[in-house]
Design an enzyme around this catalytic site. Sequence first.
Site, PDB file in Angstrom:
ATOM      1  N   GLY A  35       9.372  -7.507 -35.564  1.00 44.94           N
ATOM      2  CA  GLY A  35       8.364  -7.695 -34.233  1.00 44.94           C
ATOM      3  C   GLY A  35       9.521  -8.125 -33.107  1.00 44.94           C
ATOM      4  O   GLY A  35       9.232  -7.856 -31.681  1.00 44.94           O
ATOM      5  N   HIS A  36      10.232  -8.204 -32.866  1.00 41.15           N
ATOM      6  CA  HIS A  36      11.188  -8.249 -32.332  1.00 41.15           C
ATOM      7  C   HIS A  36      11.950  -7.114 -31.497  1.00 41.15           C
ATOM      8  O   HIS A  36      11.081  -7.083 -30.183  1.00 41.15           O
ATOM      9  CB  HIS A  36      12.145  -8.825 -32.419  1.00 41.15           C
ATOM     10  CG  HIS A  36      12.603  -9.848 -33.233  1.00 41.15           C
ATOM     11  ND1 HIS A  36      12.468 -10.935 -34.497  1.00 41.15           N
ATOM     12  CD2 HIS A  36      13.244 -11.076 -32.605  1.00 41.15           C
ATOM     13  CE1 HIS A  36      13.256 -11.774 -34.768  1.00 41.15           C
ATOM     14  NE2 HIS A  36      12.851 -12.570 -33.802  1.00 41.15           N
ATOM     15  N   LYS A 148       2.921 -14.503 -32.258  1.00 39.98           N
ATOM     16  CA  LYS A 148       3.031 -15.740 -33.440  1.00 39.98           C
ATOM     17  C   LYS A 148       3.461 -16.967 -33.367  1.00 39.98           C
ATOM     18  O   LYS A 148       2.717 -18.011 -33.456  1.00 39.98           O
ATOM     19  CB  LYS A 148       3.804 -15.339 -34.500  1.00 39.98           C
ATOM     20  CG  LYS A 148       3.034 -15.232 -35.703  1.00 39.98           C
ATOM     21  CD  LYS A 148       5.020 -15.344 -36.829  1.00 39.98           C
ATOM     22  CE  LYS A 148       5.982 -15.611 -36.724  1.00 39.98           C
ATOM     23  NZ  LYS A 148       6.040 -17.008 -37.367  1.00 39.98           N
ATOM     24  N   VAL A 175       3.030  -8.961 -34.657  1.00 41.66           N
ATOM     25  CA  VAL A 175       2.861  -7.570 -35.523  1.00 41.66           C
ATOM     26  C   VAL A 175       2.821  -8.064 -37.068  1.00 41.66           C
ATOM     27  O   VAL A 175       4.260  -9.366 -37.689  1.00 41.66           O
ATOM     28  CB  VAL A 175       4.439  -7.200 -35.321  1.00 41.66           C
ATOM     29  CG1 VAL A 175       4.680  -6.178 -35.872  1.00 41.66           C
ATOM     30  CG2 VAL A 175       4.547  -6.501 -33.966  1.00 41.66           C
TER      31      VAL A 175
END
Length: 278
Positions: A35-36, A148, A175
Amino acid sequence: MNPKLINSIEEMSTIRRQLKGKIGFIPTMGFLHEGHLSLVSAAEKQSDIVIVSIFVNPTQFNVNEDLSNYPRNIERDIELLSNMKVNYIFFPTDEQMYPEGFKTWVNVDKITQVLCGISRPTHFRGVTTIVAKLMNIIDPDLMFMGEKDFQQLVVLKQMVKDLNFRTKIVGCSIVREEDGLALSSRNKYLTNEGRKKALCLNKSLLLAQKLFSEDIRSSNKIISQMTILIEDNEGIIDYIEVIDQESLEHISELKSGCRIALAIIVENTRLIDNIKII
Ligand code: PAF
């Protein structure tokens, strides 16, 4: 690419003043996951220079939350970022960010008192304060944040607008693992069994979308179906809310473009997720 590692505010500010071109910034608390890295990829595409900060911000943890157990692995984080086009990694210490005598807080009203703000009353004050500090040090053109943490994104956009920061916030899609679980550093706390149970977050959101597609509009009806699915999977509901994307206000009839946000506790781990209804 070997990013330059910087652990002092003074050095970061000095270097920043010499940088030319579009600066893309990703604030993180480390323990990086895909995600990052998707935020870093977005920054690579849209900026000339990419800066990532890693700082586990103590002031956004509530007293009952275990800051000392928050997962950390700075060596692995650096390695992951070294495989990408990251120019600088900024990882200041607690003492630098919150020196003795620290007294100033940034607080966004109202939209921090709903959803996650109810069970985490001082959380957003910690987030807005640390992000304002990081933005003052790094002065980015663009700041990349994941959807998110949808409430966080809305709160920070409000802060940027109200306090006239010149930075533009770029919201990036959630993600997910192949099975639908949204990536989060907190997933690490789950056992294999818990991880399976945690799929109820995404499944319940997909159920809501399905019910909407079948012309069900009542928020109450949809939330009660989601509740059954989550409780069948032993999830404990902190909240499920149908909200307006900008004001975060509760809406009673679903419409295209609204969001459903939820926070569920699975095996003592509080997980959040959301969906944009289309
Ligand atoms: O989303 C996070 O990881 C944190 O809340 C942030 C934005 C880095 C502030 O500490």
